[in-house]
Design a protein around this motif. Sequence first.
Motif, mmCIF file in Angstrom:
data_model
loop_
_atom_site.group_PDB
_atom_site.id
_atom_site.type_symbol
_atom_site.label_atom_id
_atom_site.label_comp_id
_atom_site.label_asym_id
_atom_site.label_seq_id
_atom_site.Cartn_x
_atom_site.Cartn_y
_atom_site.Cartn_z
ATOM 1 N N LYS A 2 0.829 -1.213 0.000
ATOM 2 C CA LYS A 2 0.000 0.000 0.000
ATOM 3 C C LYS A 2 0.856 1.253 0.000
ATOM 4 O O LYS A 2 0.479 2.260 -0.590
ATOM 5 C CB LYS A 2 -0.953 0.002 1.188
ATOM 6 C CG LYS A 2 -2.165 -0.856 0.962
ATOM 7 C CD LYS A 2 -3.275 -0.459 1.875
ATOM 8 C CE LYS A 2 -4.466 -1.330 1.515
ATOM 9 N NZ LYS A 2 -5.686 -0.841 2.057
ATOM 10 N N THR A 3 2.004 1.205 0.662
ATOM 11 C CA THR A 3 2.892 2.359 0.671
ATOM 12 C C THR A 3 3.330 2.690 -0.748
ATOM 13 O O THR A 3 3.372 3.859 -1.139
ATOM 14 C CB THR A 3 4.126 2.094 1.563
ATOM 15 O OG1 THR A 3 3.686 1.756 2.867
ATOM 16 C CG2 THR A 3 5.037 3.291 1.615
ATOM 17 N N ARG A 4 3.636 1.667 -1.520
ATOM 18 C CA ARG A 4 4.036 1.859 -2.912
ATOM 19 C C ARG A 4 2.896 2.481 -3.709
ATOM 20 O O ARG A 4 3.115 3.401 -4.498
ATOM 21 C CB ARG A 4 4.453 0.528 -3.525
ATOM 22 C CG ARG A 4 4.896 0.653 -4.971
ATOM 23 C CD ARG A 4 5.263 -0.664 -5.564
ATOM 24 N NE ARG A 4 6.508 -1.124 -4.963
ATOM 25 C CZ ARG A 4 7.164 -2.185 -5.353
ATOM 26 N NH1 ARG A 4 6.695 -2.940 -6.306
ATOM 27 N NH2 ARG A 4 8.279 -2.533 -4.786
ATOM 28 N N LYS A 5 1.668 2.000 -3.503
ATOM 29 C CA LYS A 5 0.518 2.548 -4.226
ATOM 30 C C LYS A 5 0.246 3.991 -3.829
ATOM 31 O O LYS A 5 -0.061 4.826 -4.682
ATOM 32 C CB LYS A 5 -0.724 1.681 -3.994
ATOM 33 C CG LYS A 5 -0.670 0.361 -4.721
ATOM 34 C CD LYS A 5 -1.965 -0.402 -4.585
ATOM 35 C CE LYS A 5 -1.894 -1.706 -5.370
ATOM 36 N NZ LYS A 5 -3.189 -2.380 -5.409
ATOM 37 N N PHE A 6 0.360 4.305 -2.533
ATOM 38 C CA PHE A 6 0.190 5.685 -2.086
ATOM 39 C C PHE A 6 1.243 6.591 -2.719
ATOM 40 O O PHE A 6 0.946 7.704 -3.156
ATOM 41 C CB PHE A 6 0.277 5.793 -0.558
ATOM 42 C CG PHE A 6 -1.012 5.514 0.147
ATOM 43 C CD1 PHE A 6 -2.123 6.335 -0.028
ATOM 44 C CD2 PHE A 6 -1.121 4.418 0.999
ATOM 45 C CE1 PHE A 6 -3.314 6.081 0.632
ATOM 46 C CE2 PHE A 6 -2.311 4.152 1.660
ATOM 47 C CZ PHE A 6 -3.417 4.980 1.477
ATOM 48 N N ALA A 44 -3.993 2.760 -13.977
ATOM 49 C CA ALA A 44 -4.647 1.462 -14.196
ATOM 50 C C ALA A 44 -3.635 0.330 -14.056
ATOM 51 O O ALA A 44 -3.939 -0.718 -13.487
ATOM 52 C CB ALA A 44 -5.304 1.429 -15.573
ATOM 53 N N VAL A 45 -2.421 0.556 -14.541
ATOM 54 C CA VAL A 45 -1.394 -0.489 -14.508
ATOM 55 C C VAL A 45 -0.677 -0.534 -13.163
ATOM 56 O O VAL A 45 -0.457 -1.607 -12.608
ATOM 57 C CB VAL A 45 -0.384 -0.274 -15.661
ATOM 58 C CG1 VAL A 45 0.783 -1.242 -15.557
ATOM 59 C CG2 VAL A 45 -1.087 -0.415 -17.012
ATOM 60 N N PHE A 46 -0.327 0.624 -12.610
ATOM 61 C CA PHE A 46 0.512 0.657 -11.410
ATOM 62 C C PHE A 46 -0.239 0.566 -10.085
ATOM 63 O O PHE A 46 0.262 -0.021 -9.135
ATOM 64 C CB PHE A 46 1.373 1.929 -11.390
ATOM 65 C CG PHE A 46 2.558 1.879 -12.307
ATOM 66 C CD1 PHE A 46 3.705 1.208 -11.947
ATOM 67 C CD2 PHE A 46 2.517 2.498 -13.544
ATOM 68 C CE1 PHE A 46 4.807 1.144 -12.790
ATOM 69 C CE2 PHE A 46 3.606 2.457 -14.399
ATOM 70 C CZ PHE A 46 4.750 1.782 -14.024
ATOM 71 N N VAL A 47 -1.429 1.184 -9.993
ATOM 72 C CA VAL A 47 -2.081 1.259 -8.678
ATOM 73 C C VAL A 47 -3.493 0.692 -8.636
ATOM 74 O O VAL A 47 -4.049 0.521 -7.554
ATOM 75 C CB VAL A 47 -2.087 2.706 -8.127
ATOM 76 C CG1 VAL A 47 -0.672 3.219 -7.955
ATOM 77 C CG2 VAL A 47 -2.897 3.648 -8.995
ATOM 78 N N GLY A 48 -4.104 0.442 -9.771
ATOM 79 C CA GLY A 48 -5.439 -0.150 -9.789
ATOM 80 C C GLY A 48 -6.565 0.862 -9.715
ATOM 81 O O GLY A 48 -6.332 2.073 -9.680
ATOM 82 N N PRO A 49 -7.790 0.352 -9.655
ATOM 83 C CA PRO A 49 -8.952 1.232 -9.801
ATOM 84 C C PRO A 49 -9.190 2.203 -8.644
ATOM 85 O O PRO A 49 -9.540 3.365 -8.886
ATOM 86 C CB PRO A 49 -10.127 0.255 -9.929
ATOM 87 C CG PRO A 49 -9.656 -1.027 -9.348
ATOM 88 C CD PRO A 49 -8.173 -1.060 -9.552
ATOM 89 N N TRP A 50 -8.996 1.791 -7.411
ATOM 90 C CA TRP A 50 -9.383 2.656 -6.292
ATOM 91 C C TRP A 50 -8.378 3.765 -6.055
ATOM 92 O O TRP A 50 -8.753 4.921 -5.823
ATOM 93 C CB TRP A 50 -9.654 1.827 -5.045
ATOM 94 C CG TRP A 50 -10.642 0.746 -5.356
ATOM 95 C CD1 TRP A 50 -10.457 -0.597 -5.221
ATOM 96 C CD2 TRP A 50 -11.959 0.911 -5.926
ATOM 97 N NE1 TRP A 50 -11.573 -1.269 -5.671
ATOM 98 C CE2 TRP A 50 -12.515 -0.373 -6.106
ATOM 99 C CE3 TRP A 50 -12.720 2.008 -6.310
ATOM 100 C CZ2 TRP A 50 -13.777 -0.580 -6.636
ATOM 101 C CZ3 TRP A 50 -13.983 1.805 -6.857
ATOM 102 C CH2 TRP A 50 -14.498 0.522 -7.007
ATOM 103 N N PHE A 51 -7.108 3.442 -6.108
ATOM 104 C CA PHE A 51 -6.097 4.495 -6.007
ATOM 105 C C PHE A 51 -6.146 5.377 -7.259
ATOM 106 O O PHE A 51 -5.937 6.584 -7.181
ATOM 107 C CB PHE A 51 -4.692 3.887 -5.834
ATOM 108 C CG PHE A 51 -4.424 3.414 -4.441
ATOM 109 C CD1 PHE A 51 -3.872 4.270 -3.500
ATOM 110 C CD2 PHE A 51 -4.717 2.108 -4.069
ATOM 111 C CE1 PHE A 51 -3.610 3.836 -2.213
ATOM 112 C CE2 PHE A 51 -4.465 1.666 -2.782
ATOM 113 C CZ PHE A 51 -3.910 2.529 -1.845
ATOM 114 N N GLY A 52 -6.429 4.776 -8.402
ATOM 115 C CA GLY A 52 -6.582 5.543 -9.635
ATOM 116 C C GLY A 52 -7.754 6.504 -9.554
ATOM 117 O O GLY A 52 -7.674 7.652 -10.009
#
Length: 163
Positions: A2-6, A44-52
Motif C-alpha cells: 500500500k505504501t508503494r501505491k500511495f 490502471a497499470v501501477f495502482v489499480g482502480p481505487w487508487f486511480g
Amino acid sequence: MKTRKFTFTAIFIALNVILSSFIVIPVGPIKAAPIQHMINVLCAVFVGPWFGLAQALISSLLRVLFNTGSAFAFPGSMVGVLLASAFYIYRRHIFMAAVGEVIGTGIIGSLMCIPVAWIIGLHDFAAKPLMLAFLVSSIIGSVISYIILMVLKRRGILDRFLK
C-alpha cells in the motif's frame, strides 16, 4: 504494497496537476488535458482502480482550484480510470488499459458531462464538440502512456514495479 501505491498515486497527482497546466486542448468551457488520460492509464497499470479513482478525483479538484481544468474533468477522468483499470484487470494487457481509457473518457465520460453542463448553466451546450475533444485528448494521452509502458516493459523495469 500500500505504501508503494500511495507513493505512486501522489507522484501521479503531482505530475498530472503540473503537466496539465501546460498541455491543454481548449474547446469552449472545456479544458481537455491529454496528461490526465496518460496518468489514468499509468494508474490502471501501477495502482489499480481505487487508487486511480482517488488520483483522478484529487487531480481534477486541484486542476479546477488552480484554474487549469474545469468541472468537466471530474466525470471524464474518473470514468476513464475506472474503465482502464477494469480492462487491464480483465486482460492484463497494457493495450486494453489504453482502450478502456479512450472508451471511458472519450465516450462515456463525455456523455456524463452533459448533465454537468446543465448544472453549471450551459443550456446551449453541444455534446459533439465535447465528445470530439475528449476522444482526441484521451487517444493522445493513451498512446503516450502505451509507449511509456511498452518501453518500461521491454527494458524489464515494469515487471519490477508490479511485483
